[in-house]
Structures are given as structure tokens and as C-alpha cells.
Design an enzyme around this catalytic site. Structure first.
Site, mmCIF file in Angstrom:
data_model
loop_
_atom_site.group_PDB
_atom_site.id
_atom_site.type_symbol
_atom_site.label_atom_id
_atom_site.label_comp_id
_atom_site.label_asym_id
_atom_site.label_seq_id
_atom_site.Cartn_x
_atom_site.Cartn_y
_atom_site.Cartn_z
ATOM 1 C CE1 TYR A 26 -3.852 -2.139 0.418
ATOM 2 C CE2 TYR A 26 -2.611 -3.068 2.281
ATOM 3 C CZ TYR A 26 -3.669 -3.496 1.246
ATOM 4 O OH TYR A 26 -4.546 -4.067 1.076
ATOM 5 C CG HIS A 49 -7.286 4.487 0.963
ATOM 6 N ND1 HIS A 49 -8.060 5.685 0.808
ATOM 7 C CD2 HIS A 49 -7.852 3.526 1.335
ATOM 8 C CE1 HIS A 49 -8.998 5.249 1.298
ATOM 9 N NE2 HIS A 49 -9.139 4.263 1.339
ATOM 10 C CE1 TYR A 51 -4.332 -3.880 5.566
ATOM 11 C CE2 TYR A 51 -4.668 -4.869 7.652
ATOM 12 C CZ TYR A 51 -3.961 -4.733 6.564
ATOM 13 O OH TYR A 51 -2.960 -5.841 6.102
ATOM 14 C CG ASN A 94 -12.626 0.698 5.222
ATOM 15 O OD1 ASN A 94 -12.357 1.572 4.681
ATOM 16 N ND2 ASN A 94 -13.040 -0.260 4.597
ATOM 17 C CG ASP A 107 -7.366 8.886 0.698
ATOM 18 O OD1 ASP A 107 -7.262 8.410 1.703
ATOM 19 O OD2 ASP A 107 -8.346 8.419 -0.068
ATOM 20 C CG ASN A 132 -15.698 3.536 4.241
ATOM 21 O OD1 ASN A 132 -16.738 4.011 4.528
ATOM 22 N ND2 ASN A 132 -15.462 2.720 3.072
#
Length: 187
Positions: A14, A19, A64, A66, A91, A112
Site C-alpha cells: 500500500y 489511500h 487498515y 476502515n 486522501d 470510511n
């Protein structure tokens, strides 16, 4: 006492994705204030430094995106921080790539990670820096887009936005957030 949170997803796959611009801003802040994220608690990695008389916490939730609130909420509770102490960097699809916008409060805007933080701390009355990543082209799903890398032609603008966001964070440690907003929302 101030808490600066950069949102992103943990893991090499990632890094440098849309994100994860919040994580990139925290990385830049670490360089500016010379602090390591050497504490691993509250489902996150954080570090603490002092600027003048102010204690500054930098946090990357490792839950993570969310579930970011599962890190932010417990850390704030443990150190008895209020929402006025909180600044979240994330973001934003609604801003062009490389744009930053500072706000004193607001909703989650469909993000989220922000939804999770608002849910866990019980309010949307906290500061934020939104880093524009733009919208996906037709036919590209939002999850695929935000988990994708920036094309080379946007990367320079994003690197500049990350620098400006980190400078805004540093400025917030020295002055009122409204003044920082006035200075950084111009560019």
C-alpha cells in the site's frame, strides 16, 4: 498536547498509493520534527516529541483504513485528549491531485477512515487536512483507484502537497489553526 494522525493502510503493497497520503504526511512530519514512531500500542505506531511547551503525538493507525477509529479513540482516551487536540490527514477524492484543504470540522464525506474516527470519538468536531487525489476515470472502481499508485505525471504534485501538509502541521504546533488555514488554503 496535540495528536496528528495520518490515515493509510499498513504494508509494503500500500506504500505510495492514493489511500496512503496520510501516512506520507506523517513520514514527512517525522523528518521535520525529528521523531520516530517507536511506540506500538493502541493498534498503531506512534511517536512523541515536544515543540516548545507542547507535547506532539504522531500516529499511524495500523488497523487498515476502515477501522482507523479503533486506534485513534483508545489513544485519545488513554492520554485524556479532547477533539480540539486532534488533527487527521487523509486522501480526498473531491479535490484535484496535489491540492490540500484544511478544515476545523466537518463530516466524513464518504471516507470510511473518517467515519470510523467519528464513530469512535463521538464527534466530527476536529481538525483535518484533506489531500486531493482526484476522482477515478469512468469504469474504474473507487477501491481500485484509491489502492492504486499515482501516475508519474501526478506524483510530483502529490509530493509537493505532502510537503505543504507537513509544513501546515508544523505551523499548527506554533500558532492558531485558523491562521494556518488562512495561510495554506490559499495555495
Amino acid at each position: 498536547m496535540k495528536l496528528v494522525v495520518g490515515l493509510g493502510n499498513p504494508g509494503k503493497e500500500y506504500e505510495r498509493t492514493r489511500h496512503n497520503v496520510g501516512f506520507e504526511v506523517i513520514d514527512k512530519c517525522q523528518q521535520l520534527v525529528n521523531v520516530e514512531l517507536n511506540q506500538a500500542k493502541f493498534k498503531g505506531a506512534y511517536g512523541v516529541t515536544r515543540i516548545g511547551t507542547e507535547k506532539i503525538y504522531l500516529l499511524k493507525p495500523l488497523t487498515y483504513m476502515n477501522l482507523s477509529g479503533e486506534s485513534v479513540g483508545p489513544l485519545m482516551n488513554y492520554f485524556k485528549m479532547t477533539p480540539e487536540d486532534l488533527l487527521v490527514i487523509y486522501d480526498d477524492l473531491d479535490l484535484p491531485p496535489g491540492t490540500i484543504r484544511l478544515r476545523q470540522k466537518g463530516g466524513h464525506g464518504g471516507h470510511n477512515g473518517m467515519k470510523s474516527i467519528i464513530q469512535h470519538i463521538g464527534t466530527d468536531q476536529f481538525k483535518r487536512i484533506r489531500v486531493g487525489v482526484g476522482r477515478p476515470d469512468p469504469g474504474v472502481s473507487v477501491p481500485d483507484y484509491v489502492l492504486g499508485n499515482f501516475p508519474p505525471q501526478e506524483r510530483e504534485d502529490i509530493d509537493d502537497a505532502v510537503d505543504r501538509a507537513a509544513q501546515a502541521v508544523q505551523k499548527w504546533t506554533e500558532t492558531d489553526f485558523l491562521k494556518v488555514m488562512n495561510d495554506y488554503n490559499q495555495s
